[in-house]
Design an enzyme around this catalytic site. Structure first.
Site, PDB file in Angstrom:
ATOM      1  CG  HIS A  20      -2.046  -0.980   1.131  1.00 13.00           C
ATOM      2  ND1 HIS A  20      -3.358  -0.649   1.332  1.00 13.00           N
ATOM      3  CD2 HIS A  20      -2.045  -2.300   0.845  1.00 13.00           C
ATOM      4  CE1 HIS A  20      -4.119  -1.733   1.175  1.00 13.00           C
ATOM      5  NE2 HIS A  20      -3.340  -2.751   0.885  1.00 13.00           N
ATOM      6  CG  ASP A 123      -4.588   2.337   2.404  1.00 12.30           C
ATOM      7  OD1 ASP A 123      -3.766   2.006   1.550  1.00 12.30           O
ATOM      8  OD2 ASP A 123      -5.396   1.529   2.926  1.00 12.30           O
ATOM      9  CB  SER A 290       6.017  -7.141   0.494  1.00 12.38           C
ATOM     10  OG  SER A 290       4.657  -6.860   0.760  1.00 12.38           O
ATOM     11  CD1 TRP A 348      13.395  -4.669  -1.949  1.00  9.66           C
ATOM     12  CD2 TRP A 348      11.640  -5.614  -0.962  1.00  9.66           C
ATOM     13  NE1 TRP A 348      12.276  -3.910  -2.243  1.00  9.66           N
ATOM     14  CE2 TRP A 348      11.185  -4.466  -1.641  1.00  9.66           C
ATOM     15  CE3 TRP A 348      10.702  -6.383  -0.263  1.00  9.66           C
ATOM     16  CZ2 TRP A 348       9.850  -4.060  -1.648  1.00  9.66           C
ATOM     17  CZ3 TRP A 348       9.382  -5.976  -0.277  1.00  9.66           C
ATOM     18  CH2 TRP A 348       8.969  -4.828  -0.951  1.00  9.66           C
ATOM     19  CG  HIS A 366       1.638 -12.468  -4.314  1.00 10.23           C
ATOM     20  ND1 HIS A 366       2.398 -11.649  -5.120  1.00 10.23           N
ATOM     21  CD2 HIS A 366       1.181 -11.661  -3.313  1.00 10.23           C
ATOM     22  CE1 HIS A 366       2.409 -10.417  -4.635  1.00 10.23           C
ATOM     23  NE2 HIS A 366       1.672 -10.402  -3.546  1.00 10.23           N
ATOM     24  CG  ASN A 370       1.341  -2.515  -5.774  1.00 14.83           C
ATOM     25  OD1 ASN A 370       1.014  -1.426  -6.213  1.00 14.83           O
ATOM     26  ND2 ASN A 370       1.077  -2.896  -4.538  1.00 14.83           N
ATOM     27  CD  GLU A 374       5.542  -3.371  -9.403  1.00 18.97           C
ATOM     28  OE1 GLU A 374       6.223  -4.395  -9.154  1.00 18.97           O
ATOM     29  OE2 GLU A 374       5.213  -2.555  -8.526  1.00 18.97           O
ATOM     30  CB  ALA A 389      -5.356  -9.356   0.164  1.00 17.33           C
TER      31      ALA A 389
HETATM   32  N1  UDP Z   1       8.494  -5.723  -4.259  1.00 15.57           N
HETATM   33  C1  UDP Z   1       9.805  -5.509  -4.632  1.00 15.57           C
HETATM   34  N2  UDP Z   1      10.707  -6.473  -4.334  1.00 15.57           N
HETATM   35  C2  UDP Z   1      10.389  -7.627  -3.702  1.00 15.57           C
HETATM   36  C3  UDP Z   1       9.029  -7.848  -3.337  1.00 15.57           C
HETATM   37  C4  UDP Z   1       8.102  -6.872  -3.631  1.00 15.57           C
HETATM   38  O1  UDP Z   1      10.148  -4.478  -5.216  1.00 15.57           O
HETATM   39  O2  UDP Z   1      11.258  -8.460  -3.494  1.00 15.57           O
HETATM   40  C5  UDP Z   1       7.493  -4.695  -4.565  1.00 15.57           C
HETATM   41  C6  UDP Z   1       6.747  -5.034  -5.832  1.00 15.57           C
HETATM   42  O3  UDP Z   1       7.432  -4.514  -6.949  1.00 15.57           O
HETATM   43  C7  UDP Z   1       5.398  -4.383  -5.571  1.00 15.57           C
HETATM   44  C8  UDP Z   1       5.223  -4.456  -4.056  1.00 15.57           C
HETATM   45  O4  UDP Z   1       6.528  -4.658  -3.538  1.00 15.57           O
HETATM   46  O5  UDP Z   1       5.436  -3.021  -5.960  1.00 15.57           O
HETATM   47  C9  UDP Z   1       4.360  -5.624  -3.619  1.00 15.57           C
HETATM   48  O6  UDP Z   1       3.024  -5.319  -3.871  1.00 15.57           O
HETATM   49  P1  UDP Z   1       1.995  -6.405  -4.366  1.00 15.57           P
HETATM   50  O7  UDP Z   1       0.678  -5.718  -4.486  1.00 15.57           O
HETATM   51  O8  UDP Z   1       2.484  -7.065  -5.584  1.00 15.57           O
HETATM   52  O9  UDP Z   1       1.964  -7.508  -3.252  1.00 15.57           O
HETATM   53  P2  UDP Z   1       1.868  -7.479  -1.643  1.00 15.57           P
HETATM   54  O10 UDP Z   1       3.271  -7.475  -1.162  1.00 15.57           O
HETATM   55  O11 UDP Z   1       1.119  -6.235  -1.261  1.00 15.57           O
HETATM   56  O12 UDP Z   1       1.152  -8.734  -1.324  1.00 15.57           O
END
Ligand code: UDP
Length: 486
Positions: A20, A123, A290, A348, A366, A370, A374, A389
């Site tokens: 978020h 948010d 994440s 990360w 998953h 985001n 991407e 979610a």
């Molecule tokens: N992300 C990243 N590197 C990682 C894991 C996640 O840059 O190793 C970023 C990813 O590019 C995205 C966000 O973290 O922008 C994760 O958001 P997403 O909605 O995909 O999943 P969430 O983590 O909220 O389940």
């Protein structure tokens, strides 16, 4: 240029979790790039994750700053520096974090009163900001970090409860009143839809506050979800502005892309050298966002499935996953290094940079919104592996609406901080990887559609593109509301 007196002052209030915060900070930066005076409200440890990007923007003349609120660590009993859901390690900590968020309401409201913004972009997890904005007589906009489709699907279930008329949790039912024919099972629905618990009540409040808002800003673009954009405005009765993909709008150079909302592992160049040595579209990127948590049994199946597919891959493994390591992982890593078939990135990854590398040919996701956006922006087809979610809704969108993905076949929703009961078998994983990375007709069609969407995303954020125009008309509308008040 704006004179100071008529410059629009907008406050952004992100929720404390990477998925978020990352797009909300991107959105705030986007507003600042268009002459808006931007304040992002954050707490010390979370602010640090974005400070470099904010400083770069401020140094290049944009009016953007972070307002840091003290985090009530001692009061709620959390260790210093543990300030978001990505950092916590237990259910107990999660409750304390929610408590901390409730304690932050008062100082945030006080800040609104003192600083008198012209608009609050918040948010969805802060439904009380509807009242804050009403007291100040200013618009409240809710920022949806997930797209329209999932909002429409959730609304269809809430309104029609189709899951109550099937015989078992595994029977499929149709989601009524959606622009496409979409089927799901009860097992795929979030727990708060199936149980009237405290979280379900919070979701109801969030829905109410959305409908009392001036409008919604959505991280999506018209060409991706046009039918659902219309559907959303008709079911909620509020205006919506699609201004995404926000990551594509603001993260234009490597410094922005490499460290979005977290620190990358120190061996950051290893992946780049490795990918540079690979052919175009030959590597699969495997990441579960994440917050994911997997059992050792599932990690082993995934490793075997990837290995058996004979395709090349980058797998992002979280540190928490590694804690469960019993030696097999070291053997696996040694094996893939020796055969030069794969690379594991710990914790990360610089996801935006990796996805746009020409060697990447697809991703396992998953279905976090985001990551989907991407992937779309990079023109990549996907293997969908939803976890928690709204991700099962997102899977339907990817596989059945925009048709750029194939499902690995997960059947059951789970809580974000729980391990799944279900273990996806290596054969299923191998099959999906061979399908997506192979040269079959269906996979080729998915790749073509993904590339078309990438081009549409790029057009949307250009001058007079749909997202760019929406953003300009939103800013104009907020300015005229401001003028009307003075
Ligand atoms: N992300 C990243 N590197 C990682 C894991 C996640 O840059 O190793 C970023 C990813 O590019 C995205 C966000 O973290 O922008 C994760 O958001 P997403 O909605 O995909 O999943 P969430 O983590 O909220 O389940």
């Amino acid at each position: 240029m704006n004179s100071r007196a008529d410059q629009l002052k907008v406050f952004f209030l992100p929720f404390l979790v990477s998925g978020h915060m990352i797009p909300m900070v991107d959105l705030a930066r986007l507003f600042a790039m268009h002459g808006v005076n931007v304040t992002i409200i954050n707490t010390p440890a979370n602010a640090l994750l974005f400070q470099k990007a904010i400083d770069r923007d401020a140094n290049s003349g944009h009016q953007i700053k972070t307002h840091i609120l003290e985090f009530p660590s001692a009061q709620v009993g959390l260790p210093e520096g543990i300030e978001n859901f990505n950092m916590i390690t237990s259910h107990g900590m999660s409750h304390k974090l929610h408590y901390a968020l409730s304690l932050l309401q008062k100082p945030i409201e006080q800040l609104f009163q003192e600083m008198t913004p012209d608009c609050i972009i918040t948010d969805m997890f802060y439904p009380w900001t509807v009242d804050s904005a009403a007291k100040l007589g200013i618009p409240r906009l809710v920022f949806h970090t997930a797209g329209y489709f999932s909002q429409c699907a959730a609304s269809s279930i809430k309104q029609h409860a189709p899951h109550l008329s099937v015989n078992s949790n595994a029977d499929t039912f149709l989601l009524p009143d959606l622009p496409d024919t979409i089927e799901m099972t009860t097992l795929q629905l979030p727990r708060w839809v199936r149980t009237q618990d405290g979280y379900a009540q919070l979701m109801d409040r969030i829905r109410e506050s959305e409908r009392q808002s001036y409008g919604a800003v959505v991280n999506s673009f018209h060409e991706l979800e046009s039918a659902y954009e219309d559907h959303y405005t008709s079911i909620t009765g509020i205006k919506a502005w699609s201004v995404g993909p926000v990551s594509l709008c603001v993260n234009r150079d490597a410094a922005d892309k490499v460290e979005r909302g977290n620190k990358v592992a120190p061996d950051e160049h290893e992946w780049l050298n490795w990918l540079n040595s690979k052919e175009c579209n030959s590597v699969l990127y495997v990441s579960f966002g994440s917050l994911n948590k997997f059992s050792t049994a599932q990690l082993i199946e995934l490793a075997h499935g990837l290995d058996a597919s004979s395709h090349q891959f980058i797998w992002v493994l979280r540190q928490k996953d590694k804690d469960q390591d019993e030696g097999w992982l070291e053997d696996f890593e040694k094996h893939i290094k020796e055969s030069n078939r794969g690379l594991i990135i710990r914790d990360w990854a610089p996801q935006l940079l990796i996805l746009e590398h020409p060697a990447i040919g697809g991703l396992v996701t998953h279905c976090g919104w985001n990551s989907i956006l991407e992937g779309v922006t990079a023109g990549l087809p996907m293997i969908t592996w939803p976890l928690y979610a709204e991700q099962f809704y997102n899977e339907k969108f990817v596989t059945q609406v925009i048709k750029i993905g194939v499902s690995v076949g997960v059947t059951e929703w789970r809580q974000w901080d729980e391990e799944a009961r279900e273990v996806v078998k290596r054969e299923e994983i191998e099959k999906a990887v061979i399908f997506l990375m192979g040269s079959g007709v269906q996979a080729a069609e998915m790749k073509n559609r993904a590339r078309e969407l990438r081009n549409a995303a790029k057009r949307a954020i250009q001058n007079s593109g749909s997202s760019q125009s929406n953003l300009m008309s939103l800013i104009k509308e907020l300015k005229s509301l401001k003028c009307g008040r003075s």
